[in-house]
Design a protein around this motif. Structure first.
Motif, PDB file in Angstrom:
ATOM      1  N   GLY A  19     -45.874  60.362  30.567  1.00  0.00           N
ATOM      2  CA  GLY A  19     -47.062  59.565  30.307  1.00  0.00           C
ATOM      3  C   GLY A  19     -47.707  59.777  28.955  1.00  0.00           C
ATOM      4  O   GLY A  19     -48.700  59.124  28.641  1.00  0.00           O
ATOM      5  N   GLU A 114     -56.509  64.032  32.700  1.00  0.00           N
ATOM      6  CA  GLU A 114     -57.174  62.774  33.041  1.00  0.00           C
ATOM      7  C   GLU A 114     -56.626  61.609  32.209  1.00  0.00           C
ATOM      8  O   GLU A 114     -56.302  60.545  32.741  1.00  0.00           O
ATOM      9  N   GLY A 117     -52.938  60.935  33.210  1.00  0.00           N
ATOM     10  CA  GLY A 117     -52.878  60.323  34.536  1.00  0.00           C
ATOM     11  C   GLY A 117     -53.228  58.846  34.491  1.00  0.00           C
ATOM     12  O   GLY A 117     -52.565  58.018  35.131  1.00  0.00           O
ATOM     13  N   GLU A 118     -54.240  58.501  33.732  1.00  0.00           N
ATOM     14  CA  GLU A 118     -54.632  57.094  33.606  1.00  0.00           C
ATOM     15  C   GLU A 118     -53.527  56.286  32.936  1.00  0.00           C
ATOM     16  O   GLU A 118     -53.220  55.164  33.353  1.00  0.00           O
ATOM     17  N   ARG A 119     -52.925  56.838  31.924  1.00  0.00           N
ATOM     18  CA  ARG A 119     -51.831  56.137  31.240  1.00  0.00           C
ATOM     19  C   ARG A 119     -50.663  55.906  32.201  1.00  0.00           C
ATOM     20  O   ARG A 119     -50.055  54.842  32.198  1.00  0.00           O
ATOM     21  N   MET A 120     -50.363  56.911  33.034  1.00  0.00           N
ATOM     22  CA  MET A 120     -49.253  56.764  33.979  1.00  0.00           C
ATOM     23  C   MET A 120     -49.560  55.707  35.040  1.00  0.00           C
ATOM     24  O   MET A 120     -48.675  54.954  35.451  1.00  0.00           O
ATOM     25  N   ARG A 121     -50.791  55.648  35.481  1.00  0.00           N
ATOM     26  CA  ARG A 121     -51.163  54.652  36.493  1.00  0.00           C
ATOM     27  C   ARG A 121     -51.024  53.227  35.961  1.00  0.00           C
ATOM     28  O   ARG A 121     -50.779  52.300  36.718  1.00  0.00           O
ATOM     29  N   GLN A 122     -51.143  53.058  34.656  1.00  0.00           N
ATOM     30  CA  GLN A 122     -51.063  51.724  34.050  1.00  0.00           C
ATOM     31  C   GLN A 122     -49.631  51.241  33.838  1.00  0.00           C
ATOM     32  O   GLN A 122     -49.409  50.053  33.648  1.00  0.00           O
ATOM     33  N   THR A 124     -45.728  50.385  34.903  1.00  0.00           N
ATOM     34  CA  THR A 124     -45.053  49.934  36.110  1.00  0.00           C
ATOM     35  C   THR A 124     -43.537  49.974  35.988  1.00  0.00           C
ATOM     36  O   THR A 124     -42.840  49.699  36.947  1.00  0.00           O
ATOM     37  N   PRO A 129     -42.978  59.007  39.126  1.00  0.00           N
ATOM     38  CA  PRO A 129     -44.254  58.700  39.775  1.00  0.00           C
ATOM     39  C   PRO A 129     -45.378  59.616  39.291  1.00  0.00           C
ATOM     40  O   PRO A 129     -45.147  60.754  38.884  1.00  0.00           O
ATOM     41  N   THR A 130     -46.600  59.109  39.364  1.00  0.00           N
ATOM     42  CA  THR A 130     -47.780  59.885  38.954  1.00  0.00           C
ATOM     43  C   THR A 130     -47.895  61.179  39.741  1.00  0.00           C
ATOM     44  O   THR A 130     -48.408  62.171  39.230  1.00  0.00           O
TER      45      THR A 130
END
Length: 189
Positions: A19, A114, A117-122, A124, A129-130
């Protein structure tokens, strides 16, 4: 290659936890430096991809052939230059890569949990996986003072981060060149 780009003969490993933007920065950095780029994920055997896709972290035995393949690629690029993205989270992994290609320079992309993690959630389009991010941070051993490399913060857009990485590589090249000139001068004396 940009107008102010200076080709490098160093092989650069863009490292960091998932990420951080290793692929994006790696591709842009290779373009900036005028060298070939390789994506470390392409060196994973299918069993590793399946394991990570299921949310299971890789162990050192899983990583060994992957690191050896990346090291072989880097060895083949010595004197030509290149950029490869590779998490290289542990010192022992970086040592294994250096055993194959001793002149590697590591660009360690850094950011807090933080932000990453946000970058990984964005994203697809990636098999990591996060849920595995915490294991990545737990495994991470930052570059040590005796390792050739530089940390680069990822708290900006990819072009700014790439510019920071390129400057770190160029600063290292200037330092190496100055050392070489000093050595040559002392050898003539």
């Amino acid at each position: 290659m940009s107008a102010n780009a200076a080709r490098t003969t160093d092989v650069v490993v863009v490292m960091g936890v998932a990420g951080t933007g290793k692929t994006t920065v790696g591709e842009l950095l290779a373009r900036e430096l005028g060298v070939t780029y390789a994506e470390a994920d392409a060196f994973h055997p299918p069993a590793n991809v399946a394991k990570m896709s299921s949310g299971t972290p890789l162990d050192d035995a899983d990583r060994a052939p992957w690191l050896d393949a990346i090291g072989a690629w880097a060895h083949g690029r010595e004197g030509l230059g290149g950029v490869v993205s590779c998490s290289a989270l542990k010192r022992s992994y970086r040592d294994r890569l250096r055993a194959a290609a001793p002149g590697l320079f590591f660009v360690h992309l850094t950011g807090d949990r933080e932000l990453i993690g946000e970058r990984m959630r964005q994203r697809t389009d990636h098999f990591m996986p996060t849920a595995l991010l915490d294991s990545q941070f737990a495994t991470l051993e930052p570059l040590q003072p005796d390792e050739r490399g530089a940390p680069v913060r990822v708290d900006a857009d990819e072009h700014t981060v790439t510019a920071r990485a390129a400057e770190a590589v160029r600063a290292h090249a200037r330092e190496q060149s100055a050392r070489g000139a000093e050595y040559a001068a002392s050898a003539r004396a």
